[in-house]
Write a protein that holds these residues in place. Structure first.
Motif, PDB file in Angstrom:
ATOM      1  N   LEU A 225       0.829  -1.200   0.000  1.00 57.80           N
ATOM      2  CA  LEU A 225       0.000   0.000   0.000  1.00 57.80           C
ATOM      3  C   LEU A 225       0.867   1.254   0.000  1.00 57.80           C
ATOM      4  CD1 LEU A 225      -3.226   0.583   1.901  1.00 57.80           C
ATOM      5  CD2 LEU A 225      -1.383   2.229   2.232  1.00 57.80           C
ATOM      6  N   MET A 226       0.483   2.221  -0.838  1.00 57.96           N
ATOM      7  CA  MET A 226       1.201   3.488  -0.903  1.00 57.96           C
ATOM      8  C   MET A 226       0.219   4.645  -0.984  1.00 57.96           C
ATOM      9  SD  MET A 226       4.568   2.885  -3.261  1.00 57.96           S
ATOM     10  CE  MET A 226       5.530   1.390  -3.138  1.00 57.96           C
ATOM     11  N   VAL A 227       0.615   5.742  -0.349  1.00 54.91           N
ATOM     12  CA  VAL A 227      -0.176   6.977  -0.395  1.00 54.91           C
ATOM     13  C   VAL A 227       0.789   8.145  -0.524  1.00 54.91           C
ATOM     14  CG1 VAL A 227      -2.038   6.031   1.038  1.00 54.91           C
ATOM     15  CG2 VAL A 227      -0.132   7.233   2.108  1.00 54.91           C
TER      16      VAL A 227
ATOM     17  N   ASP B   1      -9.888   6.952   0.752  1.00 55.51           N
ATOM     18  CA  ASP B   1     -10.443   6.200  -0.367  1.00 55.51           C
ATOM     19  C   ASP B   1      -9.382   5.266  -0.948  1.00 55.51           C
ATOM     20  OD1 ASP B   1     -12.979   7.402  -0.300  1.00 55.51           O
ATOM     21  OD2 ASP B   1     -12.219   9.145  -1.389  1.00 55.51           O
ATOM     22  N   LEU B   2      -9.856   4.257  -1.639  1.00 54.70           N
ATOM     23  CA  LEU B   2      -8.968   3.313  -2.290  1.00 54.70           C
ATOM     24  C   LEU B   2      -9.010   3.540  -3.795  1.00 54.70           C
ATOM     25  CD1 LEU B   2      -9.895   0.028  -0.377  1.00 54.70           C
ATOM     26  CD2 LEU B   2      -8.212   1.781   0.239  1.00 54.70           C
ATOM     27  N   ILE B   3      -7.858   3.697  -4.377  1.00 57.64           N
ATOM     28  CA  ILE B   3      -7.777   3.849  -5.833  1.00 57.64           C
ATOM     29  C   ILE B   3      -7.846   2.458  -6.458  1.00 57.64           C
ATOM     30  CG2 ILE B   3      -6.359   4.681  -7.740  1.00 57.64           C
ATOM     31  CD1 ILE B   3      -5.082   6.634  -5.736  1.00 57.64           C
TER      32      ILE B   3
ATOM     33  N   SER C  45      -0.001   7.792 -10.192  1.00 61.76           N
ATOM     34  CA  SER C  45      -0.196   9.238 -10.395  1.00 61.76           C
ATOM     35  C   SER C  45      -1.371   9.743  -9.575  1.00 61.76           C
ATOM     36  CB  SER C  45      -0.426   9.530 -11.879  1.00 61.76           C
ATOM     37  OG  SER C  45       0.721   9.215 -12.643  1.00 61.76           O
ATOM     38  N   ALA C  46      -2.451   8.944  -9.516  1.00 62.80           N
ATOM     39  CA  ALA C  46      -3.611   9.345  -8.710  1.00 62.80           C
ATOM     40  C   ALA C  46      -3.248   9.378  -7.230  1.00 62.80           C
ATOM     41  CB  ALA C  46      -4.760   8.373  -8.964  1.00 62.80           C
ATOM     42  N   ALA C  47      -2.438   8.409  -6.786  1.00 58.90           N
ATOM     43  CA  ALA C  47      -2.019   8.391  -5.378  1.00 58.90           C
ATOM     44  C   ALA C  47      -1.138   9.598  -5.062  1.00 58.90           C
ATOM     45  CB  ALA C  47      -1.276   7.098  -5.079  1.00 58.90           C
ATOM     46  N   ILE C  48      -0.208   9.920  -5.955  1.00 57.58           N
ATOM     47  CA  ILE C  48       0.665  11.076  -5.763  1.00 57.58           C
ATOM     48  C   ILE C  48      -0.154  12.361  -5.671  1.00 57.58           C
ATOM     49  CG2 ILE C  48       2.436  12.504  -6.891  1.00 57.58           C
ATOM     50  CD1 ILE C  48       3.620   9.853  -7.969  1.00 57.58           C
ATOM     51  N   ALA C  49      -1.246  12.414  -6.433  1.00 58.67           N
ATOM     52  CA  ALA C  49      -2.114  13.597  -6.428  1.00 58.67           C
ATOM     53  C   ALA C  49      -3.011  13.654  -5.200  1.00 58.67           C
ATOM     54  CB  ALA C  49      -2.967  13.613  -7.690  1.00 58.67           C
TER      55      ALA C  49
ATOM     56  N   ARG D  13      -5.443  11.403  -4.285  1.00 56.15           N
ATOM     57  CA  ARG D  13      -6.801  10.906  -4.494  1.00 56.15           C
ATOM     58  C   ARG D  13      -7.135   9.710  -3.626  1.00 56.15           C
ATOM     59  NH1 ARG D  13      -8.293   9.775 -10.474  1.00 56.15           N
ATOM     60  NH2 ARG D  13     -10.266   9.308  -9.398  1.00 56.15           N
ATOM     61  N   GLY D  14      -6.130   9.048  -3.080  1.00 56.16           N
ATOM     62  CA  GLY D  14      -6.396   7.899  -2.230  1.00 56.16           C
ATOM     63  C   GLY D  14      -5.186   7.012  -2.099  1.00 56.16           C
ATOM     64  N   ALA D  15      -5.418   5.803  -1.598  1.00 56.21           N
ATOM     65  CA  ALA D  15      -4.350   4.822  -1.411  1.00 56.21           C
ATOM     66  C   ALA D  15      -4.318   3.869  -2.598  1.00 56.21           C
ATOM     67  CB  ALA D  15      -4.584   4.046  -0.118  1.00 56.21           C
ATOM     68  N   ALA D  16      -3.129   3.430  -2.943  1.00 56.91           N
ATOM     69  CA  ALA D  16      -2.953   2.556  -4.102  1.00 56.91           C
ATOM     70  C   ALA D  16      -2.159   1.321  -3.714  1.00 56.91           C
ATOM     71  CB  ALA D  16      -2.236   3.302  -5.222  1.00 56.91           C
ATOM     72  N   LEU D  17      -2.475   0.223  -4.366  1.00 57.58           N
ATOM     73  CA  LEU D  17      -1.657  -0.982  -4.248  1.00 57.58           C
ATOM     74  C   LEU D  17      -0.680  -0.999  -5.409  1.00 57.58           C
ATOM     75  CD1 LEU D  17      -3.985  -3.959  -3.207  1.00 57.58           C
ATOM     76  CD2 LEU D  17      -2.238  -2.806  -1.844  1.00 57.58           C
ATOM     77  N   LEU D  18       0.620  -1.006  -5.106  1.00 61.78           N
ATOM     78  CA  LEU D  18       1.636  -0.880  -6.142  1.00 61.78           C
ATOM     79  C   LEU D  18       2.780  -1.859  -5.894  1.00 61.78           C
ATOM     80  CD1 LEU D  18       1.862   3.025  -6.177  1.00 61.78           C
ATOM     81  CD2 LEU D  18       0.627   1.604  -7.816  1.00 61.78           C
ATOM     82  N   VAL D  19       3.498  -2.174  -6.962  1.00 61.09           N
ATOM     83  CA  VAL D  19       4.733  -2.953  -6.845  1.00 61.09           C
ATOM     84  C   VAL D  19       5.849  -1.979  -6.483  1.00 61.09           C
ATOM     85  CG1 VAL D  19       6.408  -4.395  -8.064  1.00 61.09           C
ATOM     86  CG2 VAL D  19       3.955  -4.686  -8.501  1.00 61.09           C
ATOM     87  N   LYS D  20       6.394  -2.128  -5.309  1.00 57.21           N
ATOM     88  CA  LYS D  20       7.326  -1.142  -4.755  1.00 57.21           C
ATOM     89  C   LYS D  20       8.529  -0.890  -5.657  1.00 57.21           C
ATOM     90  CE  LYS D  20       9.988  -0.149  -0.556  1.00 57.21           C
ATOM     91  NZ  LYS D  20      10.353  -0.652   0.802  1.00 57.21           N
TER      92      LYS D  20
END
Length: 296
Positions: free
Chosen positions: A166-168, A189-191, A227-231, A233-240
């Motif tokens: 998870l990243m925000v 919110d969750l992206i 990009s949405a998380a950086i802005a 908009r919410g939390a994102a699940l990403l490959v670190k």
């Protein structure tokens, strides 16, 4: 007519012996024994019905027939050598890498400059797609795909495990008073909330999934999700591994160490029969070294 052409092996031996005027030197150049050279020359002479060499005690000389054939044979082999040399240069000139969008944008493209400096004679052409590539019909040298890495007829090398975390944005975390415990995630919110890996992530944290805030619609590509998380908009699940620079720059923040392992990975793959192509070997060795995996 094809039956007018003697065996190519005999012609090759004749060309070397005529050029060097020595069966011994021709044998050394071709990696053969002197007896094998003499045998091939004899076969050619019998096929032509004319002697090609005058076998003198201390020297080898061409007969009239040999003098007529020698320069023409050498010229033909020079044309062949030039053609194959040019083909090799042409083959090495471009490396076509067919990869997935996220891997290309977040990992490969930022590093390609380093590869190009080390291999200035080979230009890398990137194609981004997820479709199946037919190596027998398409001008593609290697592919990078996600999956289990078992594809018939292809050699595969693991690059990056697909593990989501998870990243925000730090600003969003600060806005909600910090994300100190997994249950704090219910504040944001969750992206791409319909991503099934969200369920696995919350289960790994021991949190109930019936509280999930799913106001946002699916976005899909990790580059867009990030990009949405950086802005904010919410939390994102990403490959670190794809967003190390954004983490270093303080644009993304990993509040928890929880990782969801999908048991898949990104793989470099290419046909087994092309394992020794220099440009493919060079790219394979470079990308494995960059990622820190051992080569084969």
């Amino acid at each position: 007519m094809t039956d007018a052409l003697p065996p190519l092996a005999a012609i090759r031996v004749f060309e070397a012996a005529a050029r060097l005027l020595s069966f011994t030197k021709a044998a050394a150049e071709l990696g053969m024994t002197q007896a094998a050279v003499s045998y091939q020359v004899k076969l050619l002479e019998e096929r032509l019905g004319a002697p090609l060499f005058l076998r003198q005690p201390r020297a080898l000389a061409l007969t009239e027939a040999g003098q007529w054939l020698a320069p023409r044979t050498t010229e033909a082999f020079e044309l062949l050598r030039d053609a194959y040399s040019r083909f090799g240069e042409r083959e090495q000139a471009t490396l076509v890498v067919n990869t997935m969008h996220t891997f290309a944008a977040q990992w490969l493209a930022p590093r390609l400059g380093v590869y190009q400096l080390a291999h200035p004679k080979t230009a890398v052409q990137l194609e981004t797609t997820t479709r199946v590539v037919d190596f027998s019909r398409e001008e593609v040298d290697v592919v990078i795909r996600s999956g289990k890495g078992k594809w018939s007829g292809l050699l595969t090398y693991k690059l990056i495990d697909v593990r989501y975390t998870l990243m925000v944005s730090p600003a969003l975390a600060e806005k909600v008073g910090g994300l100190h415990r997994p249950e704090d995630m219910f504040k944001v919110d969750l992206i791409d909330p319909h991503d099934p890996w969200w369920i696995d992530w919350f289960k790994a944290c021991g949190q109930p999934i019936d509280k999930l805030n799913m106001d946002l619609g699916p976005i899909g590509l990790q580059t867009i999700t990030a990009s949405a998380a950086i802005a904010g908009r919410g939390a994102a699940l990403l490959v670190k591994e794809f967003f190390e620079q954004e983490i270093r720059d303080g644009r993304l923040y990993q509040p928890f160490d929880v990782m969801v392992d999908t048991e898949t990975a990104y793989w470099l793959a290419f046909p087994e029969g092309r394992r020794n192509v220099p440009k493919i070997k060079a790219f394979r060795d470079w990308i494995l070294a960059e990622i820190g995996q051992p080569g084969v």
